[in-house]
Design a protein around this motif. Structure first.
Motif, PDB file in Angstrom:
ATOM      1  N   GLU A   4      61.412  46.462  -6.209  1.00  0.00           N
ATOM      2  CA  GLU A   4      60.947  47.408  -7.157  1.00  0.00           C
ATOM      3  C   GLU A   4      61.429  47.189  -8.619  1.00  0.00           C
ATOM      4  O   GLU A   4      60.690  47.305  -9.575  1.00  0.00           O
ATOM      5  N   PHE A   5      62.665  46.359  -8.836  1.00  0.00           N
ATOM      6  CA  PHE A   5      63.196  46.199 -10.227  1.00  0.00           C
ATOM      7  C   PHE A   5      62.379  44.993 -10.815  1.00  0.00           C
ATOM      8  O   PHE A   5      61.898  45.397 -12.036  1.00  0.00           O
ATOM      9  N   ILE A   6      62.033  44.039  -9.940  1.00  0.00           N
ATOM     10  CA  ILE A   6      60.971  42.930 -10.505  1.00  0.00           C
ATOM     11  C   ILE A   6      59.608  43.394 -11.034  1.00  0.00           C
ATOM     12  O   ILE A   6      59.092  43.034 -12.193  1.00  0.00           O
ATOM     13  N   ARG A   7      59.110  44.357  -9.997  1.00  0.00           N
ATOM     14  CA  ARG A   7      57.885  44.939 -10.421  1.00  0.00           C
ATOM     15  C   ARG A   7      57.995  46.001 -11.641  1.00  0.00           C
ATOM     16  O   ARG A   7      57.127  45.969 -12.605  1.00  0.00           O
ATOM     17  N   GLU A   8      58.866  46.810 -11.663  1.00  0.00           N
ATOM     18  CA  GLU A   8      59.056  47.853 -12.756  1.00  0.00           C
ATOM     19  C   GLU A   8      59.395  47.415 -13.797  1.00  0.00           C
ATOM     20  O   GLU A   8      58.714  47.686 -14.965  1.00  0.00           O
ATOM     21  N   TYR A   9      60.153  46.406 -14.181  1.00  0.00           N
ATOM     22  CA  TYR A   9      60.730  45.994 -15.316  1.00  0.00           C
ATOM     23  C   TYR A   9      59.960  44.565 -15.554  1.00  0.00           C
ATOM     24  O   TYR A   9      59.934  43.916 -16.680  1.00  0.00           O
ATOM     25  N   ARG A  10      58.953  44.166 -15.032  1.00  0.00           N
ATOM     26  CA  ARG A  10      58.005  43.001 -14.998  1.00  0.00           C
ATOM     27  C   ARG A  10      58.813  41.757 -15.444  1.00  0.00           C
ATOM     28  O   ARG A  10      58.587  41.078 -16.251  1.00  0.00           O
ATOM     29  N   VAL A  11      59.844  41.555 -14.333  1.00  0.00           N
ATOM     30  CA  VAL A  11      60.770  40.364 -14.506  1.00  0.00           C
ATOM     31  C   VAL A  11      60.180  39.247 -13.830  1.00  0.00           C
ATOM     32  O   VAL A  11      59.677  39.397 -12.715  1.00  0.00           O
ATOM     33  N   SER A  12      60.021  38.151 -14.445  1.00  0.00           N
ATOM     34  CA  SER A  12      59.579  36.935 -13.740  1.00  0.00           C
ATOM     35  C   SER A  12      60.748  36.122 -13.076  1.00  0.00           C
ATOM     36  O   SER A  12      61.975  36.461 -13.602  1.00  0.00           O
ATOM     37  N   ILE A  13      60.362  35.319 -12.191  1.00  0.00           N
ATOM     38  CA  ILE A  13      61.433  34.566 -11.532  1.00  0.00           C
ATOM     39  C   ILE A  13      61.331  32.991 -11.646  1.00  0.00           C
ATOM     40  O   ILE A  13      60.102  32.802 -12.004  1.00  0.00           O
ATOM     41  N   GLY A  14      62.273  32.252 -11.762  1.00  0.00           N
ATOM     42  CA  GLY A  14      62.088  30.707 -11.803  1.00  0.00           C
ATOM     43  C   GLY A  14      62.714  30.279 -10.460  1.00  0.00           C
ATOM     44  O   GLY A  14      63.922  30.723 -10.220  1.00  0.00           O
ATOM     45  N   VAL A  15      62.119  28.932 -10.117  1.00  0.00           N
ATOM     46  CA  VAL A  15      62.834  28.257  -9.166  1.00  0.00           C
ATOM     47  C   VAL A  15      63.887  27.263  -9.963  1.00  0.00           C
ATOM     48  O   VAL A  15      63.164  26.336 -10.408  1.00  0.00           O
ATOM     49  N   SER A  16      65.090  27.172  -9.689  1.00  0.00           N
ATOM     50  CA  SER A  16      66.078  26.289 -10.320  1.00  0.00           C
ATOM     51  C   SER A  16      66.165  24.995  -9.375  1.00  0.00           C
ATOM     52  O   SER A  16      66.316  23.710 -10.143  1.00  0.00           O
ATOM     53  N   CYS A  17      66.223  24.989  -8.263  1.00  0.00           N
ATOM     54  CA  CYS A  17      66.202  24.101  -7.310  1.00  0.00           C
ATOM     55  C   CYS A  17      65.585  24.400  -5.990  1.00  0.00           C
ATOM     56  O   CYS A  17      65.809  25.434  -5.695  1.00  0.00           O
ATOM     57  N   SER A  18      65.402  23.551  -5.109  1.00  0.00           N
ATOM     58  CA  SER A  18      64.819  23.829  -3.808  1.00  0.00           C
ATOM     59  C   SER A  18      64.809  22.777  -3.039  1.00  0.00           C
ATOM     60  O   SER A  18      64.980  21.714  -3.220  1.00  0.00           O
ATOM     61  N   LYS A  19      64.669  22.780  -1.662  1.00  0.00           N
ATOM     62  CA  LYS A  19      64.449  21.730  -0.710  1.00  0.00           C
ATOM     63  C   LYS A  19      63.051  22.337   0.158  1.00  0.00           C
ATOM     64  O   LYS A  19      63.262  23.383   0.819  1.00  0.00           O
ATOM     65  N   GLY A  20      62.380  21.103   0.329  1.00  0.00           N
ATOM     66  CA  GLY A  20      61.364  21.457   1.264  1.00  0.00           C
ATOM     67  C   GLY A  20      60.160  22.295   0.618  1.00  0.00           C
ATOM     68  O   GLY A  20      60.331  22.450  -0.831  1.00  0.00           O
ATOM     69  N   GLN A  21      59.249  22.902   1.340  1.00  0.00           N
ATOM     70  CA  GLN A  21      58.267  23.592   0.477  1.00  0.00           C
ATOM     71  C   GLN A  21      58.609  24.876   0.309  1.00  0.00           C
ATOM     72  O   GLN A  21      59.174  25.766   1.172  1.00  0.00           O
ATOM     73  N   PHE A  22      58.870  25.235  -1.143  1.00  0.00           N
ATOM     74  CA  PHE A  22      59.153  26.206  -1.649  1.00  0.00           C
ATOM     75  C   PHE A  22      58.687  26.662  -3.142  1.00  0.00           C
ATOM     76  O   PHE A  22      58.767  25.471  -4.116  1.00  0.00           O
TER      77      PHE A  22
END
Length: 255
Positions: A69-87
């Motif tokens: 809800e926070f991400i949607r209401e405040y229009r916050v984007s997210i970023g992937v800093s690191c990952s393993k496999g399909q992500f």
């Protein structure tokens, strides 16, 4: 004529001394100095996700509000800093949407870092997302202070006419503040750089410079360390480094 040498720095643990806090939302237990990139590297489908917003906006939210809800209401984007496999960010969004995670957990880790490191030049919040288990095992916050020799090291390199860059998994607003402080041009800063992007930055620079040096300290730097003409692993953060990271580096350095 191409410049002779470029140096690419990671930020967290390399330019900045980090204090890290993680909270297990299922138990409420708070852990200090967790190595988030090492946790991600252990399991396919895991990603370290950063919330691309400021501390003040996070703390303005109600504790009982869900993270989705926070991400949607405040229009916050997210970023992937690191990952393993399909992500991907889309995968992370789907897990966050279905998770019972509340902003109170994010508040708690932010406040813990602020209390321990009130002089941090920036404060970040994020989470580890396990897409295979469809859960969020940890909520995270980090604060960073510039190492005592960071500015001097960058100044010496620039005096030698070495071009300096930053490639980091952190968000751009945090990196811009760091870059201004240590006098690295903003156009030489790469934000939300995961392992593959760091490698891409190094390889692209190798087409323009005679030599490219990568300086990092985390498992998400391993591809860039291998791709560089010289890979330097720093150890001043004090965390135990994986053996495969040591093997990827040509040099170990405490500065």
């Amino acid at each position: 004529m191409a410049r002779r040498i470029a140096v690419v720095f990671d930020s967290a643990g390399t330019l900045l001394h980090m204090y890290r806090v993680a909270k297990d939302p299922s138990t409420g237990i708070i852990l200090e100095n967790i190595e988030s990139t090492a946790i991600v590297a252990k399991k396919n489908g895991c990603g370290l996700v950063a919330l691309n917003t400021e501390k003040e906006i996070i703390l303005r939210s109600k504790r009982e509000m869900s993270l989705f809800e926070f991400i949607r209401e405040y229009r916050v984007s997210i970023g992937v800093s690191c990952s393993k496999g399909q992500f991907t960010p889309d995968i992370a969004y789907e897990v966050i949407k279905g998770a019972s995670l509340f902003m109170g957990d994010v508040h708690d880790v932010l406040k813990a870092v602020t209390a321990r490191c009130p002089d941090s030049i920036y404060l970040a919040a994020g989470l580890i997302v396990d897409s295979e288990a469809r859960k969020i095992p940890y909520v995270l916050s980090t604060g960073g202070q510039v190492f005592s020799k960071t500015l001097q090291t960058v100044q010496i390199l620039q005096t030698m006419e070495v071009d300096t860059y930053i490639a980091s998994g952190d968000r751009m607003s945090a990196l811009a503040q760091l870059a201004e402080l240590i006098n690295i041009p903003i156009e030489r800063v790469f934000a939300f750089a995961d392992s593959f992007m760091k490698e891409k930055v190094v390889l692209e620079l190798k087409s323009r410079y005679e030599k490219v040096i990568m300086v990092g300290d985390g498992i998400n730097d391993i591809l860039a360390l291998r791709a560089a003409d010289v890979g330097i692993m720093t150890v001043q953060q004090g965390d135990k480094r994986p053996e495969e990271l040591r093997q990827a580096a040509d040099v170990y350095s405490t500065t």
